[in-house]
Design a protein around this motif. Structure first.
Motif, PDB file in Angstrom:
ATOM      1  N   PRO A   1       0.900  -1.040  -0.108  1.00 15.13           N
ATOM      2  CA  PRO A   1      -0.049  -0.161   0.072  1.00 15.13           C
ATOM      3  C   PRO A   1       0.930   1.376  -0.135  1.00 15.13           C
ATOM      4  CG  PRO A   1      -0.647  -1.562   1.539  1.00 15.13           C
ATOM      5  CD  PRO A   1       0.402  -2.194   0.933  1.00 15.13           C
ATOM      6  N   ARG A   2       0.390   2.406  -0.601  1.00 11.57           N
ATOM      7  CA  ARG A   2       0.980   3.658  -0.417  1.00 11.57           C
ATOM      8  C   ARG A   2       0.801   4.163   0.863  1.00 11.57           C
ATOM      9  NH1 ARG A   2      -2.307   2.902  -4.960  1.00 11.57           N
ATOM     10  NH2 ARG A   2      -1.328   3.202  -7.029  1.00 11.57           N
ATOM     11  N   VAL A   3       1.694   5.159   1.273  1.00  8.49           N
ATOM     12  CA  VAL A   3       1.626   5.774   2.683  1.00  8.49           C
ATOM     13  C   VAL A   3       0.818   7.004   2.357  1.00  8.49           C
ATOM     14  CG1 VAL A   3       3.039   6.622   4.379  1.00  8.49           C
ATOM     15  CG2 VAL A   3       3.989   4.646   3.299  1.00  8.49           C
ATOM     16  N   ARG A   4      -0.223   7.074   3.425  1.00  7.73           N
ATOM     17  CA  ARG A   4      -0.963   8.307   3.296  1.00  7.73           C
ATOM     18  C   ARG A   4      -0.591   8.962   4.810  1.00  7.73           C
ATOM     19  NH1 ARG A   4      -7.475   8.922   2.970  1.00  7.73           N
ATOM     20  NH2 ARG A   4      -7.489  11.079   2.430  1.00  7.73           N
ATOM     21  N   THR A   5      -0.098  10.287   4.645  1.00  2.00           N
ATOM     22  CA  THR A   5       0.016  10.868   5.846  1.00  2.00           C
ATOM     23  C   THR A   5      -1.043  11.965   6.041  1.00  2.00           C
ATOM     24  OG1 THR A   5       2.433  10.705   5.464  1.00  2.00           O
ATOM     25  CG2 THR A   5       1.866  12.291   7.148  1.00  2.00           C
ATOM     26  N   VAL A   6      -1.628  12.087   7.373  1.00  2.81           N
ATOM     27  CA  VAL A   6      -2.726  13.063   7.647  1.00  2.81           C
ATOM     28  C   VAL A   6      -2.301  13.716   8.923  1.00  2.81           C
ATOM     29  CG1 VAL A   6      -5.267  13.233   8.107  1.00  2.81           C
ATOM     30  CG2 VAL A   6      -4.451  11.613   6.435  1.00  2.81           C
TER      31      VAL A   6
ATOM     32  N   VAL B   1       1.251   5.257  13.390  1.00  6.43           N
ATOM     33  CA  VAL B   1       1.010   4.616  12.044  1.00  6.43           C
ATOM     34  C   VAL B   1       0.001   3.700  12.024  1.00  6.43           C
ATOM     35  CG1 VAL B   1       2.127   3.066  10.343  1.00  6.43           C
ATOM     36  CG2 VAL B   1       3.384   4.682  11.465  1.00  6.43           C
ATOM     37  N   VAL B   2      -1.016   3.637  11.169  1.00  4.44           N
ATOM     38  CA  VAL B   2      -2.231   2.833  11.341  1.00  4.44           C
ATOM     39  C   VAL B   2      -2.155   1.686  10.127  1.00  4.44           C
ATOM     40  CG1 VAL B   2      -4.685   2.555  11.255  1.00  4.44           C
ATOM     41  CG2 VAL B   2      -3.677   4.544  12.294  1.00  4.44           C
TER      42      VAL B   2
ATOM     43  N   VAL C   1       5.327  -4.714   3.857  1.00  5.23           N
ATOM     44  CA  VAL C   1       4.307  -3.984   4.720  1.00  5.23           C
ATOM     45  C   VAL C   1       5.151  -3.337   5.866  1.00  5.23           C
ATOM     46  CG1 VAL C   1       2.356  -3.702   6.029  1.00  5.23           C
ATOM     47  CG2 VAL C   1       2.338  -4.525   3.983  1.00  5.23           C
ATOM     48  N   VAL C   2       5.782  -4.309   6.648  1.00  4.32           N
ATOM     49  CA  VAL C   2       6.360  -4.112   8.090  1.00  4.32           C
ATOM     50  C   VAL C   2       7.534  -3.210   7.558  1.00  4.32           C
ATOM     51  CG1 VAL C   2       7.783  -5.224   9.686  1.00  4.32           C
ATOM     52  CG2 VAL C   2       5.912  -6.229   9.106  1.00  4.32           C
ATOM     53  N   GLU C   3       8.389  -3.349   6.539  1.00  6.17           N
ATOM     54  CA  GLU C   3       9.372  -2.553   6.277  1.00  6.17           C
ATOM     55  C   GLU C   3       8.947  -1.120   5.986  1.00  6.17           C
ATOM     56  OE1 GLU C   3      11.300  -4.289   2.835  1.00  6.17           O
ATOM     57  OE2 GLU C   3      12.113  -5.904   3.881  1.00  6.17           O
ATOM     58  N   VAL C   4       7.815  -0.922   5.263  1.00  4.47           N
ATOM     59  CA  VAL C   4       7.188   0.216   5.057  1.00  4.47           C
ATOM     60  C   VAL C   4       6.795   1.189   6.499  1.00  4.47           C
ATOM     61  CG1 VAL C   4       5.566   1.417   3.750  1.00  4.47           C
ATOM     62  CG2 VAL C   4       6.496  -0.208   2.805  1.00  4.47           C
ATOM     63  N   VAL C   5       6.443   0.269   7.219  1.00  5.00           N
ATOM     64  CA  VAL C   5       5.820   0.681   8.729  1.00  5.00           C
ATOM     65  C   VAL C   5       6.926   1.215   9.240  1.00  5.00           C
ATOM     66  CG1 VAL C   5       4.725   0.128  10.789  1.00  5.00           C
ATOM     67  CG2 VAL C   5       3.628  -0.695   8.696  1.00  5.00           C
ATOM     68  N   ASN C   6       7.995   0.427   9.537  1.00  2.00           N
ATOM     69  CA  ASN C   6       9.030   0.987  10.174  1.00  2.00           C
ATOM     70  C   ASN C   6      10.040   2.044   9.470  1.00  2.00           C
ATOM     71  OD1 ASN C   6       8.762  -1.195  11.890  1.00  2.00           O
ATOM     72  ND2 ASN C   6      10.171  -2.463  11.121  1.00  2.00           N
ATOM     73  N   ALA C   7       9.850   2.330   8.245  1.00  2.00           N
ATOM     74  CA  ALA C   7      10.557   3.401   7.555  1.00  2.00           C
ATOM     75  C   ALA C   7       9.919   4.797   8.005  1.00  2.00           C
ATOM     76  CB  ALA C   7      10.379   3.215   6.100  1.00  2.00           C
TER      77      ALA C   7
ATOM     78  N   GLU D   1       3.398 -13.396  11.221  1.00  2.00           N
ATOM     79  CA  GLU D   1       4.674 -13.486  12.249  1.00  2.00           C
ATOM     80  C   GLU D   1       5.484 -12.287  11.722  1.00  2.00           C
ATOM     81  OE1 GLU D   1       6.475 -17.444  11.914  1.00  2.00           O
ATOM     82  OE2 GLU D   1       5.614 -17.961  13.731  1.00  2.00           O
ATOM     83  N   PRO D   2       5.406 -11.814  10.653  1.00  2.00           N
ATOM     84  CA  PRO D   2       6.331 -10.856  10.281  1.00  2.00           C
ATOM     85  C   PRO D   2       6.070  -9.441  11.176  1.00  2.00           C
ATOM     86  CG  PRO D   2       6.198 -11.605   8.195  1.00  2.00           C
ATOM     87  CD  PRO D   2       5.126 -12.264   9.168  1.00  2.00           C
ATOM     88  N   LEU D   3       4.687  -9.412  11.538  1.00  2.00           N
ATOM     89  CA  LEU D   3       4.338  -8.103  12.439  1.00  2.00           C
ATOM     90  C   LEU D   3       5.136  -8.216  13.692  1.00  2.00           C
ATOM     91  CD1 LEU D   3       0.270  -8.142  11.821  1.00  2.00           C
ATOM     92  CD2 LEU D   3       2.058  -6.985  10.636  1.00  2.00           C
ATOM     93  N   GLY D   4       5.565  -9.336  14.065  1.00  2.00           N
ATOM     94  CA  GLY D   4       6.365  -9.163  15.347  1.00  2.00           C
ATOM     95  C   GLY D   4       7.570  -8.204  15.179  1.00  2.00           C
ATOM     96  N   LYS D   5       7.959  -7.829  13.864  1.00  2.00           N
ATOM     97  CA  LYS D   5       9.120  -7.026  13.686  1.00  2.00           C
ATOM     98  C   LYS D   5       8.923  -5.531  13.481  1.00  2.00           C
ATOM     99  CE  LYS D   5      11.887 -10.755  11.618  1.00  2.00           C
ATOM    100  NZ  LYS D   5      12.647 -11.227  10.495  1.00  2.00           N
ATOM    101  N   VAL D   6       7.644  -5.149  13.856  1.00  2.00           N
ATOM    102  CA  VAL D   6       7.112  -3.747  13.755  1.00  2.00           C
ATOM    103  C   VAL D   6       8.150  -3.017  14.944  1.00  2.00           C
ATOM    104  CG1 VAL D   6       5.275  -2.210  13.915  1.00  2.00           C
ATOM    105  CG2 VAL D   6       4.792  -4.014  12.595  1.00  2.00           C
ATOM    106  N   GLU D   7       8.368  -1.910  14.673  1.00  2.00           N
ATOM    107  CA  GLU D   7       9.178  -0.987  15.544  1.00  2.00           C
ATOM    108  C   GLU D   7       8.338   0.196  16.137  1.00  2.00           C
ATOM    109  OE1 GLU D   7      12.995  -0.448  13.974  1.00  2.00           O
ATOM    110  OE2 GLU D   7      13.546  -2.451  13.892  1.00  2.00           O
TER     111      GLU D   7
END
Length: 375
Positions: free
Chosen positions: A130-135, A152-153, A171-177, A202-208
């Motif tokens: 997904p694209r990142v939307r900033t509000v 981040v939602v 997705v996790v990489e983008v969230v952490n970025a 399981e990758p969601l466990g790496k969200v920072e």
């Protein structure tokens, strides 16, 4: 006899979805063997659609049937929608004096071309990261120490029969970025039991996130393995908020992050939304509430919540379904204001449910930047 209305609806809707395109694309344009062949294709689709949905989403939970049924559902919905437009165009051509067979063939070619293009485009849109939307959201009463807090939602990931492990990692990489202070998952994590979907989750466990990772249940958890998914996210380091709250503090200022169950949770003993319980003992500071469905905003307004974060709608996912979503929910997507002091952000969702299609309703990873009022 009590099941007759349900069966009639279950078969009647697919019949309608297939009947109009059949009339426009087959009956009006062909005869003889072509008419029979085209009719056979539509009849086969009509039989396979409810069979796939029943075998896939029913007690058997067949992943193969889910893929067949959901793919047919998305394809025929797009075809039906543009067949409605095609029928209107056909009527206009009739008034303009364009005769058959040119009229019917012109409309049929146009509808099929648009349908094929939207299926390709919609598939790419659904499967992409997904694209990142900033509000930016101004929160009355927010302390200066929390100004600029990045929430981040992600929501409606719907990990299901199609294996999206690589997508989950991206997705996790983008969230952490996005350098989040907090990360929220607003429900509908997965469809199916933990045993089948855990690898994708399981990758969601790496969200920072320095100030916390929070999760609430959506309606789809309660269609499957709600307790299992709550335990799974807890094991991955997330904080499920089941009618509970946590206090986030930075620079000496505090913010309440609260979460409530989805309304479908009432079918499970001890579950269901309870906002008073979620806010019990909370300090007199702004409240950010995670509530899966936008229509839960009425309770949030009464409680004086500053911001509710929701998902559920998918922004309609496949045009023009958002018109039907609007009949059930007060908002389909975006930031809206309710009452005197409550705002609602409704995400279009990070994944997709059912058909792997998104048409005019792109997915999103949302960065909500919380702002203190200007002095």
């Amino acid at each position: 006899m009590k099941y007759v209305p349900r069966v009639a609806l279950f078969l009647g809707i697919p019949a309608l979805l297939f009947l109009l395109p059949w009339w426009l694309l087959v009956y009006c344009t062909s005869s003889g063997p072509l008419l029979w062949a085209g009719s056979a294709v539509f009849l086969l689709g009509f039989v396979c659609l409810p069979a796939g949905l029943l075998l896939g989403h029913g007690p058997r939970q067949s992943d193969a049937a889910v893929i067949v049924g959901d793919t047919l559902l998305g394809a025929v919905w797009v075809l039906f929608s543009w067949s409605v437009i095609g029928a209107v165009v056909r009527a206009g051509l009739t008034v303009a004096g364009v005769d058959d067979p040119a009229r019917s063939r012109l409309v049929a070619v146009g509808v099929l071309a648009v349908w094929a293009a939207l299926l390709v485009w919609g598939t790419v849109e659904a499967r992409r990261v997904p694209r990142v939307r900033t509000v930016e959201v101004t929160i009355p009463g927010l302390g200066r120490g929390l100004d600029g807090l990045r929430a981040v939602v992600i929501t409606d990931t719907h990990f299901a029969a199609l294996d999206r492990l690589r997508w989950s990692r991206r997705v996790v990489e983008v969230v952490n970025a996005q350098r989040p202070d907090i990360v929220c998952h607003a429900g509908d994590l997965a469809d199916g039991p933990v045993a089948r979907r855990r690898a994708q989750v399981e990758p969601l466990g790496k969200v920072e996130a320095g100030l916390g990772r929070f999760y609430i249940t959506g309606n789809h958890e309660y269609f499957g393995d709600a307790l299992g998914w709550i335990e799974c996210l807890t094991a991955l380091g997330w904080r499920p908020l089941r009618n509970q709250h946590e206090i986030v503090e930075r620079g000496g200022d505090r913010l309440v992050i609260a979460g409530i169950d989805d309304p479908t949770g009432v079918a499970l003993d001890g579950h269901g939304p309870d906002l008073p319980a979620a806010l019990a003992g909370a300090p007199d500071v702004p409240v950010v509430l995670l509530a899966h469905q936008p229509k839960q905003i009425s309770a949030a307004v009464e409680a004086g919540v500053a911001l509710q974060i929701s998902g559920h709608t998918h922004g309609g996912q496949i045009w023009p379904f958002h018109y039907l979503v609007r009949l059930d929910q007060p908002v389909v997507a975006g930031l809206s204001r309710h009452g005197e002091r409550t705002q609602l952000y409704t995400s279009r969702g990070t994944g997709f449910w059912g058909p792997a299609l998104r048409v005019f309703a792109p997915s999103e990873i949302t960065v909500l930047v919380l702002r203190a009022p200007t002095p």
